[in-house]
Design an enzyme around this catalytic site. Structure first.
Site, PDB file in Angstrom:
ATOM      1  N   ASP B  25      38.321  26.618   2.693  1.00 45.48           N
ATOM      2  CA  ASP B  25      37.059  26.504   1.966  1.00 45.48           C
ATOM      3  C   ASP B  25      35.959  26.513   3.025  1.00 45.48           C
ATOM      4  O   ASP B  25      35.718  25.512   3.695  1.00 45.48           O
ATOM      5  CB  ASP B  25      37.051  25.198   1.163  1.00 45.48           C
ATOM      6  CG  ASP B  25      35.708  24.957   0.468  1.00 45.48           C
ATOM      7  OD1 ASP B  25      34.800  25.794   0.607  1.00 45.48           O
ATOM      8  OD2 ASP B  25      35.579  23.917  -0.203  1.00 45.48           O
ATOM      9  N   LYS B  86      26.158  29.626   6.232  1.00 45.91           N
ATOM     10  CA  LYS B  86      26.587  30.379   5.053  1.00 45.91           C
ATOM     11  C   LYS B  86      25.392  30.873   4.238  1.00 45.91           C
ATOM     12  O   LYS B  86      25.484  31.870   3.528  1.00 45.91           O
ATOM     13  CB  LYS B  86      27.472  29.467   4.197  1.00 45.91           C
ATOM     14  CG  LYS B  86      28.185  30.159   3.054  1.00 45.91           C
ATOM     15  CD  LYS B  86      29.057  29.142   2.352  1.00 45.91           C
ATOM     16  CE  LYS B  86      29.819  29.726   1.185  1.00 45.91           C
ATOM     17  NZ  LYS B  86      30.680  28.692   0.576  1.00 45.91           N
ATOM     18  N   GLU B 184      35.432  30.707  -5.335  1.00 44.36           N
ATOM     19  CA  GLU B 184      35.595  29.249  -5.312  1.00 44.36           C
ATOM     20  C   GLU B 184      35.945  28.646  -6.683  1.00 44.36           C
ATOM     21  O   GLU B 184      36.895  27.866  -6.774  1.00 44.36           O
ATOM     22  CB  GLU B 184      34.339  28.599  -4.714  1.00 44.36           C
ATOM     23  CG  GLU B 184      34.286  28.809  -3.202  1.00 44.36           C
ATOM     24  CD  GLU B 184      32.901  28.641  -2.599  1.00 44.36           C
ATOM     25  OE1 GLU B 184      31.992  28.165  -3.300  1.00 44.36           O
ATOM     26  OE2 GLU B 184      32.728  28.988  -1.416  1.00 44.36           O
ATOM     27  N   ASP B 206      30.471  24.588 -10.465  1.00 46.03           N
ATOM     28  CA  ASP B 206      30.646  24.392  -9.022  1.00 46.03           C
ATOM     29  C   ASP B 206      29.286  24.372  -8.326  1.00 46.03           C
ATOM     30  O   ASP B 206      28.682  25.420  -8.105  1.00 46.03           O
ATOM     31  CB  ASP B 206      31.531  25.526  -8.478  1.00 46.03           C
ATOM     32  CG  ASP B 206      31.775  25.428  -6.972  1.00 46.03           C
ATOM     33  OD1 ASP B 206      31.231  24.520  -6.319  1.00 46.03           O
ATOM     34  OD2 ASP B 206      32.515  26.280  -6.444  1.00 46.03           O
TER      35      ASP B 206
END
Lengths: 175, 620
Positions: B25, B86, B184, B206
């Site tokens: 992850d 990211k 994800e 999420d």
């Protein structure tokens, strides 16, 4: 192998969607690239290709208008060009009325109610027309196939209007 | 001559060898790595027992720090310590500066390939991610006692093509072999679904540090079918911090620009206050201003809720739209699974509960669930579970299309189409005698080119001169199981396929990537050679193994000449891969791959016809 053979179901407009979906999943279990993540490059490449083909076939048979078109094309019925003009003036009139109705939604006092009203009118007329097309497809002769083809084109108009309704609804959500 | 071994028909073709695989992850704020060991998926911890690795990389004079040690320097050395890389990956400088105007970095590089100037020189965000992957890879090697065969890396479902490609590039630079990029929320659904055994429609909400995803899935007998996905690739808990910082700046009467370390300090205090308000009603905040004076204030939960209310609402709007795309009503959703650290914020929980009209599931650790799901899939993909029934059917998050006349976008693949997918569309010339055509590939939902994201441009040349509208140019879009797009084009009437070169609008090309790999090695040229040789040898043995297994299972699909050709190709590959000639191994690999093309096709067709073969009999 046509799409119906691929999914091992009868050629018919009335598809058992549950059967279709379950056969789709069985086929994907056999060819999906995830099943070949550790295989040779060739097998991975072909798995992607086959899996994409099965996805495409599934989408075609799942969607009623695409399914109707697929059946008619398989029967050799020639699909007129999208730009080809319509002869049916009463249908064209109706289209214009529906469009106006949609335009008016934005300026209406109760936007939600107006939107709901348009959606309900569109859906009633769509269902009616698709019932007629369904019968024509099952009759399967030159005249009925050609009539089904005309109705398919009309139904595509409704589909386009529905896309515009969705877009309008989206833009109202954004406000 | 060595004899080839042949197993008994029906016997497992490859002797059961447990291969090491992991799920990663790669988060905005934190990263984790997990693996399946003796049937159980769990996260792997470092030598101090910590499983969370802060996604922070600090470039010091003679070394690169990753994780907690880098975090410790994030205030005093803000410019050389990169957090939340990211959010920068696969984005243009304009995107970044528009969205995050107060980042403490000095940007360099060009508009579409922004880099951060550090003490060690210019660094691409992709390289920052690569450092995090390297650290996690080393941790896994130590914990599992060997090199990993492959990993599954998770990405936000909403990541566009450039962001996905950049993530894969980061893995390449880190020397990690990627089995699959996994969305994800889908990873979370796998962890949840296998754990609970529930069947039916679920929603995965999420909310991470930098991204928000909502996915609607149907769970049925090991199949995870994504019906629709939506969200925002630039909305997360960090944005809650940003509005809090803006609030603090205004309250303290500070005027921007502030020093990089003060910005960082405000960010950390805001984040801390937000976390405290999960359980407390009010929290005290102290900021040490430049020039040694302290500024004190307090913040209540009510104030926090007011500040972040509109951001939370934005996520709920995305939920509504995605349910509509999935053609699912709220009542059909049997469970709402909460994923990501930001779902700990009480307002998020209560608003989601109100929206879906059911208590969201928070029993699975929202920090670990994604890595765990990825580890489960990695274990299956690497071949440790040949009898697994699990299958993930994912979708494209955004529509893909081409620019047409008048700056309009023609959609070729609509959003929420199940992948892999291949779709072709025909276009024609605009002018008489036109021999070239500019193809501009875009991603997004809007109708105008300027509102969509440019993925790539290429030119199709050598179209035979014809009158306008006579040429038929067929443009084919393919999206693979990682969600990555490739585009090709050909002119149909001449039958000639023109070669095309796709230049990614963002992200790196192959040369830049190999340069970065070289840069990361002390003994650049030799190390690079050694690494390439090893990669080719591993690939060679992988392919040999898989072709041999295929021969054992299905050689009946070939005649004896065809079998001979393949066996000879295996032998020569086995031979050259003992040596050190990289080019020769590559050639032998290509030759084996070519010689198995027909075989692979026949095997696949045979398994398709067998898949539904039993059915006709059942019906009788």
């Amino acid at each position: 192998m046509n799409y119906f053979q691929l999914f091992n179901i009868e050629v018919s407009f009335d598809v058992d969607l549950q059967q279709l979906s379950s056969n789709y999943q069985t086929l994907q279990k056999a060819v999906h690239p995830d099943k070949f993540a550790h295989a040779s490059e060739q097998e991975q490449r072909i798995a992607v290709q086959k899996s994409a083909h099965i996805n495409d076939a599934y989408q075609t048979l799942k969607n009623p208008l695409q399914r109707a078109q697929y059946i008619l094309v398989q029967r050799g019925v020639e699909m007129p060009n999208e730009q080809h003009s319509f002869q049916d003036t009463s249908f064209l009139m109706r289209q214009m009325e529906l469009r106006e109705m949609l335009e008016d939604v934005r300026h209406s006092g109760d936007v939600d109610a107006a939107l709901l009203e348009v959606q309900s009118v569109l859906s009633t007329e769509y269902i009616e027309l698709s019932q007629i097309m369904r019968t024509q497809i099952s009759e399967n002769n030159a005249a009925s196939n050609s009539a089904a083809c005309d109705n398919l084109r009309k139904l595509k108009f409704y589909q386009k209007l529905n896309v515009e309704v969705d877009r309008l609804e989206d833009s109202l959500l954004d406000d | 001559m060595a004899l080839l071994q042949i197993a008994e028909p029906g016997q497992s073709t490859v002797p059961h060898e447990h291969r090491l695989a992991a799920g990663i992850d790669l988060g905005t704020t934190n990263s984790l790595i997990a693996s399946v060991q003796s049937g159980n998926a769990s996260t792997l911890s470092d030598d101090e027992g910590r499983d969370i690795l802060p996604s922070i990389v600090s470039y010091q004079a003679d070394n690169i720090l990753v994780g907690q040690t880098a975090q410790a320097l994030s205030i005093e050395d803000a410019q050389n310590t990169i957090t939340s890389a990211k959010r920068l990956i696969g984005r243009s400088l304009k995107d970044i500066q528009g969205k995050y105007p107060s980042l403490p970095y000095e940007f360099c590089g060009d508009e579409n390939h922004p880099e951060i100037m550090t003490r060690q020189g210019a660094v691409n965000p992709v390289q920052v991610s690569a450092e995090i992957l390297k650290t996690l890879n080393l941790r896994a090697q130590a914990a599992l006692g060997g090199e990993l065969t492959g990993v599954v890396i998770t990405v936000p479902a909403h990541f566009d093509d450039a962001q996905r490609q950049s993530t894969k590039d980061a893995a390449k630079i880190a020397g990690v072999s990627v089995l699959r990029l996994l969305n994800e929320p889908t990873a979370a659904a796998v962890a949840y679904g296998l754990d609970s055994g529930q069947e039916g429609v679920i929603a995965v909400y999420d909310l991470g540090g930098g991204t928000f995803d909502i996915s609607i899935l149907r769970l049925n007998k090991g199949i995870f079918e994504v019906l629709a996905t939506g969200g925002d690739s630039a909305l997360g808990g960090d944005d809650f911090d940003v509005v809090l910082v803006d609030h603090l700046v205004a309250q303290a009467g500070l005027v921007r620009p502030l020093s990089p370390s003060l910005e960082r300090q405000l960010m950390q205090q805001a984040c801390f206050a937000k976390e405290q308000l999960t359980t407390k009603e009010e929290v005290d905040i102290t900021i040490s201003l430049d020039g040694d004076s302290d500024w004190k204030t307090s913040l209540t939960k009510v104030q926090l809720n007011e500040l972040i209310g509109s951001l939370v609402n934005k996520t709920l709007r995305a939920c509504r739209r995605t349910l509509k795309d999935a053609d699912i009503t709220i009542d059909e959703v049997i469970e709402v699974v909460m994923v990501g650290g930001s779902t700990r914020v009480p307002l998020v929980r209560s608003e989601v509960e109100k929206h879906f009209n059911k208590t969201p599931l928070t029993s699975i650790d929202p920090d670990k669930v994604v890595a765990i799901g990825a580890a489960i899939q990695a274990d299956v993909l690497v071949g440790n579970k040949p009898d697994s029934d699990m299958l993930l059917l994912d979708v494209t998050p955004l529509s893909l299309g081409l620019e047409t006349m008048g700056g309009l976008v023609e959609k070729v693949i609509p959003r929420n189409t199940t992948i892999p997918v291949a779709k072709a569309q025909e276009f024609t010339t605009f002018k008489d005698g036109q021999t070239a055509m500019a193809v501009h590939v875009l991603q997004g939902e809007r109708e105008l080119v300027e509102d969509c994201r440019s993925l790539a441009r290429f030119e199709l040349r050598g179209i035979p001169a014809m009158t306008a509208g006579a040429a038929h140019i067929r443009v084919t879009f393919k999206v693979d199981a990682d969600g990555l797009l490739s585009v090709s084009a050909m002119e149909k009437s001449s039958g000639v396929e023109s070669s095309i070169e796709v230049k990614p609008s963002f992200g790196l090309d192959d040369n830049q990537i190999s340069q970065m790999i070289k840069d990361s090695m002390s003994n650049a040229e030799e190390d690079m050679q050694a690494r390439m040789l090893k990669e080719q040898q591993v690939e060679a043995s992988r392919v040999i193994e898989s072709v041999q297994a295929a021969l054992v299972a299905d050689s009946r699909l070939l005649n004896s000449d065809e079998v001979n050709v393949i066996e000879n190709a295996i032998k020569s590959l086995a031979q050259v891969s003992q040596g050190i000639d990289i080019k020769a191994i590559e050639n032998a690999l290509d030759k084996l791959n070519d010689s198995t093309a027909i075989f692979a096709e026949r095997r696949m067709d045979s398994s398709i016809s067998q898949a539904l073969a039993g059915q006709a009999v059942d019906k009788i």
